[in-house]
Motif scaffolding. Structure first.
Motif, PDB file in Angstrom:
ATOM      1  N   SER A  76       0.831  -1.212   0.000  1.00 55.44           N
ATOM      2  CA  SER A  76       0.000   0.000   0.000  1.00 55.44           C
ATOM      3  C   SER A  76       0.861   1.255   0.000  1.00 55.44           C
ATOM      4  O   SER A  76       0.558   2.235  -0.694  1.00 55.44           O
ATOM      5  CB  SER A  76      -0.925   0.011   1.222  1.00 55.44           C
ATOM      6  OG  SER A  76      -1.850  -1.049   1.155  1.00 55.44           O
ATOM      7  N   PHE A  77       1.938   1.247   0.793  1.00 53.03           N
ATOM      8  CA  PHE A  77       2.842   2.393   0.868  1.00 53.03           C
ATOM      9  C   PHE A  77       3.488   2.661  -0.489  1.00 53.03           C
ATOM     10  O   PHE A  77       3.578   3.813  -0.935  1.00 53.03           O
ATOM     11  CB  PHE A  77       3.918   2.135   1.926  1.00 53.03           C
ATOM     12  CG  PHE A  77       4.830   3.300   2.189  1.00 53.03           C
ATOM     13  CD1 PHE A  77       4.485   4.273   3.116  1.00 53.03           C
ATOM     14  CD2 PHE A  77       6.035   3.425   1.519  1.00 53.03           C
ATOM     15  CE1 PHE A  77       5.323   5.359   3.369  1.00 53.03           C
ATOM     16  CE2 PHE A  77       6.883   4.497   1.759  1.00 53.03           C
ATOM     17  CZ  PHE A  77       6.526   5.468   2.686  1.00 53.03           C
ATOM     18  N   CYS A  78       3.935   1.592  -1.150  1.00 55.79           N
ATOM     19  CA  CYS A  78       4.564   1.747  -2.465  1.00 55.79           C
ATOM     20  C   CYS A  78       3.574   2.307  -3.486  1.00 55.79           C
ATOM     21  O   CYS A  78       3.923   3.185  -4.297  1.00 55.79           O
ATOM     22  CB  CYS A  78       5.127   0.410  -2.939  1.00 55.79           C
ATOM     23  SG  CYS A  78       6.560  -0.160  -1.991  1.00 55.79           S
ATOM     24  N   LYS A  79       2.349   1.815  -3.451  1.00 57.42           N
ATOM     25  CA  LYS A  79       1.327   2.319  -4.372  1.00 57.42           C
ATOM     26  C   LYS A  79       1.034   3.794  -4.102  1.00 57.42           C
ATOM     27  O   LYS A  79       0.947   4.610  -5.026  1.00 57.42           O
ATOM     28  CB  LYS A  79       0.048   1.497  -4.238  1.00 57.42           C
ATOM     29  CG  LYS A  79       0.139   0.098  -4.813  1.00 57.42           C
ATOM     30  CD  LYS A  79      -1.165  -0.673  -4.589  1.00 57.42           C
ATOM     31  CE  LYS A  79      -1.088  -2.071  -5.191  1.00 57.42           C
ATOM     32  NZ  LYS A  79      -2.327  -2.857  -4.921  1.00 57.42           N
ATOM     33  N   LYS A  80       0.879   4.140  -2.831  1.00 61.14           N
ATOM     34  CA  LYS A  80       0.527   5.510  -2.456  1.00 61.14           C
ATOM     35  C   LYS A  80       1.601   6.508  -2.862  1.00 61.14           C
ATOM     36  O   LYS A  80       1.289   7.625  -3.310  1.00 61.14           O
ATOM     37  CB  LYS A  80       0.292   5.585  -0.941  1.00 61.14           C
ATOM     38  CG  LYS A  80      -0.071   6.972  -0.442  1.00 61.14           C
ATOM     39  CD  LYS A  80      -0.331   6.968   1.060  1.00 61.14           C
ATOM     40  CE  LYS A  80      -0.669   8.369   1.557  1.00 61.14           C
ATOM     41  NZ  LYS A  80      -0.936   8.376   3.025  1.00 61.14           N
ATOM     42  N   ASP A  86       6.908  -4.743  -7.980  1.00 60.62           N
ATOM     43  CA  ASP A  86       6.277  -5.724  -8.870  1.00 60.62           C
ATOM     44  C   ASP A  86       5.915  -6.965  -8.069  1.00 60.62           C
ATOM     45  O   ASP A  86       6.786  -7.630  -7.496  1.00 60.62           O
ATOM     46  CB  ASP A  86       7.251  -6.092 -10.004  1.00 60.62           C
ATOM     47  CG  ASP A  86       6.626  -7.026 -11.038  1.00 60.62           C
ATOM     48  OD1 ASP A  86       5.407  -7.298 -10.953  1.00 60.62           O
ATOM     49  OD2 ASP A  86       7.357  -7.484 -11.938  1.00 60.62           O
ATOM     50  N   ILE A  87       4.623  -7.259  -7.986  1.00 58.70           N
ATOM     51  CA  ILE A  87       4.165  -8.494  -7.336  1.00 58.70           C
ATOM     52  C   ILE A  87       4.202  -9.580  -8.408  1.00 58.70           C
ATOM     53  O   ILE A  87       3.249  -9.820  -9.133  1.00 58.70           O
ATOM     54  CB  ILE A  87       2.755  -8.332  -6.742  1.00 58.70           C
ATOM     55  CG1 ILE A  87       2.713  -7.122  -5.803  1.00 58.70           C
ATOM     56  CG2 ILE A  87       2.345  -9.598  -5.997  1.00 58.70           C
ATOM     57  CD1 ILE A  87       3.727  -7.166  -4.675  1.00 58.70           C
ATOM     58  N   CYS A  88       5.356 -10.219  -8.494  1.00 56.88           N
ATOM     59  CA  CYS A  88       5.661 -11.111  -9.616  1.00 56.88           C
ATOM     60  C   CYS A  88       5.473 -12.586  -9.285  1.00 56.88           C
ATOM     61  O   CYS A  88       5.466 -13.431 -10.186  1.00 56.88           O
ATOM     62  CB  CYS A  88       7.092 -10.868 -10.089  1.00 56.88           C
ATOM     63  SG  CYS A  88       8.327 -11.058  -8.782  1.00 56.88           S
ATOM     64  N   GLY A  89       5.352 -12.933  -8.004  1.00 54.94           N
ATOM     65  CA  GLY A  89       5.241 -14.333  -7.608  1.00 54.94           C
ATOM     66  C   GLY A  89       6.597 -15.018  -7.560  1.00 54.94           C
ATOM     67  O   GLY A  89       7.581 -14.527  -8.136  1.00 54.94           O
ATOM     68  N   LYS A  90       6.638 -16.151  -6.867  1.00 60.17           N
ATOM     69  CA  LYS A  90       7.890 -16.916  -6.821  1.00 60.17           C
ATOM     70  C   LYS A  90       7.613 -18.408  -6.719  1.00 60.17           C
ATOM     71  O   LYS A  90       6.504 -18.845  -6.370  1.00 60.17           O
ATOM     72  CB  LYS A  90       8.760 -16.467  -5.658  1.00 60.17           C
ATOM     73  CG  LYS A  90       8.444 -17.090  -4.301  1.00 60.17           C
ATOM     74  CD  LYS A  90       9.523 -16.704  -3.298  1.00 60.17           C
ATOM     75  CE  LYS A  90       9.269 -17.317  -1.930  1.00 60.17           C
ATOM     76  NZ  LYS A  90      10.290 -16.929  -0.944  1.00 60.17           N
ATOM     77  N   LEU A  91       8.649 -19.181  -7.028  1.00 59.29           N
ATOM     78  CA  LEU A  91       8.616 -20.630  -6.884  1.00 59.29           C
ATOM     79  C   LEU A  91       9.539 -21.060  -5.751  1.00 59.29           C
ATOM     80  O   LEU A  91      10.650 -20.547  -5.622  1.00 59.29           O
ATOM     81  CB  LEU A  91       9.082 -21.321  -8.171  1.00 59.29           C
ATOM     82  CG  LEU A  91       8.228 -21.195  -9.428  1.00 59.29           C
ATOM     83  CD1 LEU A  91       8.839 -22.032 -10.547  1.00 59.29           C
ATOM     84  CD2 LEU A  91       6.801 -21.636  -9.162  1.00 59.29           C
ATOM     85  N   GLY A 145       6.975 -10.467  -4.179  1.00 61.89           N
ATOM     86  CA  GLY A 145       7.266  -9.387  -5.111  1.00 61.89           C
ATOM     87  C   GLY A 145       8.664  -8.839  -4.920  1.00 61.89           C
ATOM     88  O   GLY A 145       9.469  -9.374  -4.148  1.00 61.89           O
ATOM     89  N   ILE A 146       8.958  -7.740  -5.615  1.00 61.14           N
ATOM     90  CA  ILE A 146      10.275  -7.110  -5.541  1.00 61.14           C
ATOM     91  C   ILE A 146      10.125  -5.598  -5.461  1.00 61.14           C
ATOM     92  O   ILE A 146       9.163  -5.017  -5.968  1.00 61.14           O
ATOM     93  CB  ILE A 146      11.163  -7.484  -6.747  1.00 61.14           C
ATOM     94  CG1 ILE A 146      10.433  -7.217  -8.074  1.00 61.14           C
ATOM     95  CG2 ILE A 146      11.608  -8.934  -6.662  1.00 61.14           C
ATOM     96  CD1 ILE A 146      11.295  -7.467  -9.313  1.00 61.14           C
ATOM     97  N   VAL A 147      11.103  -4.972  -4.788  1.00 63.90           N
ATOM     98  CA  VAL A 147      11.116  -3.527  -4.618  1.00 63.90           C
ATOM     99  C   VAL A 147      12.543  -3.144  -4.226  1.00 63.90           C
ATOM    100  O   VAL A 147      13.333  -4.007  -3.805  1.00 63.90           O
ATOM    101  CB  VAL A 147      10.105  -3.079  -3.524  1.00 63.90           C
ATOM    102  CG1 VAL A 147      10.592  -3.480  -2.135  1.00 63.90           C
ATOM    103  CG2 VAL A 147       9.814  -1.593  -3.589  1.00 63.90           C
ATOM    104  N   VAL A 152      12.329   2.871  -0.659  1.00 65.80           N
ATOM    105  CA  VAL A 152      11.319   3.016   0.400  1.00 65.80           C
ATOM    106  C   VAL A 152      11.888   3.855   1.537  1.00 65.80           C
ATOM    107  O   VAL A 152      11.220   4.764   2.071  1.00 65.80           O
ATOM    108  CB  VAL A 152      10.864   1.638   0.921  1.00 65.80           C
ATOM    109  CG1 VAL A 152       9.877   1.802   2.083  1.00 65.80           C
ATOM    110  CG2 VAL A 152      10.216   0.821  -0.203  1.00 65.80           C
ATOM    111  N   ALA A 153      13.133   3.579   1.922  1.00 66.64           N
ATOM    112  CA  ALA A 153      13.765   4.316   3.017  1.00 66.64           C
ATOM    113  C   ALA A 153      13.921   5.798   2.671  1.00 66.64           C
ATOM    114  O   ALA A 153      13.691   6.676   3.515  1.00 66.64           O
ATOM    115  CB  ALA A 153      15.124   3.702   3.347  1.00 66.64           C
ATOM    116  N   LYS A 154      14.311   6.078   1.439  1.00 68.49           N
ATOM    117  CA  LYS A 154      14.460   7.480   1.017  1.00 68.49           C
ATOM    118  C   LYS A 154      13.118   8.206   1.044  1.00 68.49           C
ATOM    119  O   LYS A 154      13.044   9.388   1.399  1.00 68.49           O
ATOM    120  CB  LYS A 154      15.067   7.540  -0.379  1.00 68.49           C
ATOM    121  CG  LYS A 154      16.547   7.171  -0.428  1.00 68.49           C
ATOM    122  CD  LYS A 154      17.063   7.197  -1.861  1.00 68.49           C
ATOM    123  CE  LYS A 154      18.540   6.835  -1.928  1.00 68.49           C
ATOM    124  NZ  LYS A 154      19.036   6.779  -3.331  1.00 68.49           N
ATOM    125  N   CYS A 155      12.060   7.512   0.679  1.00 69.47           N
ATOM    126  CA  CYS A 155      10.721   8.105   0.728  1.00 69.47           C
ATOM    127  C   CYS A 155      10.330   8.400   2.176  1.00 69.47           C
ATOM    128  O   CYS A 155       9.805   9.485   2.484  1.00 69.47           O
ATOM    129  CB  CYS A 155       9.713   7.175   0.068  1.00 69.47           C
ATOM    130  SG  CYS A 155       8.025   7.815   0.043  1.00 69.47           S
TER     131      CYS A 155
END
Length: 398
Positions: A76-80, A86-91, A145-147, A152-155
């Motif tokens: 939510s924070f990233c979207k805002k 990217d919520i890409c999924g993983k195996l 996902g990935i980010v 995030v910290a800079k924001c």
């Protein structure tokens, strides 16, 4: 200067605590003390950048609770704030029969932790998601996902400055004394006074706890994680995130493949004892810190328990061939020539005096201090929830 709150450490957890405190109590005066010149210099800026789903963790544990709630807050924070993610999924892939039962236990944990949409895949299904991965069974985790947690910290830093938070960079904490009205924190060139102390010092969280007279029967042991990068022409081998089934006796996830938000593909990390708490290079050593680690009774007990695993991790650190052998279990096509040396990070792993590598988050509370003494992965994913939990518990003091 006098403040309501002093936060030691400008990693993502420290920033998140300050952010949540101001959400709870706007107008608090907060100082953040950081020994480096910028935020997110250590664990926050050197991790793999994965938004973890919470599938691995014991149901009801602090990790499980904070990761699940923290995941939602982080997305939510990233979207805002327009932070690329990217919520890409993983195996999570089992490559042998003995891993299959452990894989199913992870699947059950994921269900107990409330994850929806988990899928058990057969070899053909695995190929449909990751064409170059080989396994006998896998779990598909759609939430992962990935980010860039540095972004995030800079924001968070920008938001905190807008709210009047004072950052004191290039300030190592020398002493912490208790006065009548709170704490007196002496740093390199300044003195900070505060009613409340919050220790989010990561690799030095135990040291800060000791300076403030907390009787901690445990010590931070630094483990370096080293990465290789897939060469540009070999990036097609990995689409998103590919993990092995982790060793249940060791609190690390094993070498895996991670697509970063930049598009680079990481392979790793391993987990080797670092010769200093900020030992990002193989031969980077701080003799006093190293001797302190290896002479600690808790570490001696860990070393006796896991000496075979530890020796193999050290061997794999110096042998690219051995490192690649581990990667080949997931992607047999990969060769030594496909990889170049990448980055590294150091994990602050709390070890108690009984010889246990503390697996769960650990936070010590008193009336006027909070010490985040163990916050390994998935602390970055969980950071906003960790901050919220701490803020909720201490806001009544104001």
């Amino acid at each position: 200067m006098n403040y309501d709150v002093a936060v030691i450490g400008a990693g993502i957890v420290g920033l998140s605590v300050a952010h949540n405190l101001l959400l709870e109590r706007p107008g608090l005066s907060i100082a953040i003390i950081e020994k480096e010149s910028i935020v997110a210099s250590h664990q926050t800026g050197r991790n793999s950048g994965v938004i973890h789903s919470g599938i691995y963790y014991t149901p009801g544990s602090s990790k499980a609770i904070n990761c699940k709630k923290g995941y939602e807050l982080m997305v939510s924070f990233c979207k805002k704030h327009g932070i690329e993610h990217d919520i890409c999924g993983k195996l999570i892939v089992a490559t042998s029969q003995d891993e299959e039962s452990r894989l199913m236990e992870i699947y059950r944990r994921g269900q107990q932790n409330g994850l929806k949409g988990l899928k058990i895949l057969d070899p053909e299904d695995i190929k449909n998601i990751e064409p170059h991965v080989v396994g006998i069974k896998a779990i598909y985790v759609p939430q992962s996902g990935i980010v860039s947690y540095k972004d995030v910290a800079k924001c968070l830093e920008k938001l905190l400055i807008q709210q009047g938070v004072v950052f004191s960079f290039n300030q190592t904490v020398k002493t912490i004394d208790k006065g009548q009205n709170g704490y007196i924190i002496k740093c390199d060139t300044k003195i900070v006074k505060s009613r409340l102390l919050i220790n989010c010092a990561g690799l030095y969280s135990d040291k800060i706890a000791q300076k403030s007279r907390v009787g901690l029967k445990a010590k931070i042991i630094p483990f370096r994680g080293e990465y290789y990068l897939l060469k540009e022409e070999k990036k097609y081998l990995v689409k998103n995130l590919v993990y092995p089934v982790p060793n249940p006796a060791f609190p690390f996830l094993g070498v895996h493949f991670t697509r970063r938000i930049t598009g680079e593909i990481d392979a790793g990390p391993n987990a080797v004892l670092a010769f200093s708490r900020e030992g990002y290079k193989k031969y980077q050593a701080n003799i006093s810190e190293f001797l302190e680690s290896i002479s600690y009774i808790g570490f001696i007990k860990v070393a006796l328990k896991y000496w075979q695993v530890g020796l193999y991790e050290m061997y794999r650190s110096f042998s690219k061939r051995a490192f690649v052998r581990a990667l080949k279990r997931l992607i047999p096509e990969i060769e030594e020539s496909d990889l170049i040396v990448g980055s590294s990070g150091v994990r602050a792993q709390l070890c108690d005096n009984k010889g246990n590598l503390v697996d769960d988050f650990m936070v010590d509370y008193s009336d006027d201090a909070v010490h985040v003494v163990n916050a390994p992965s998935p602390a970055a994913t969980s950071s906003l929830q960790i901050g919220k939990t701490i803020a909720d518990k201490i806001s009544k003091n104001f």
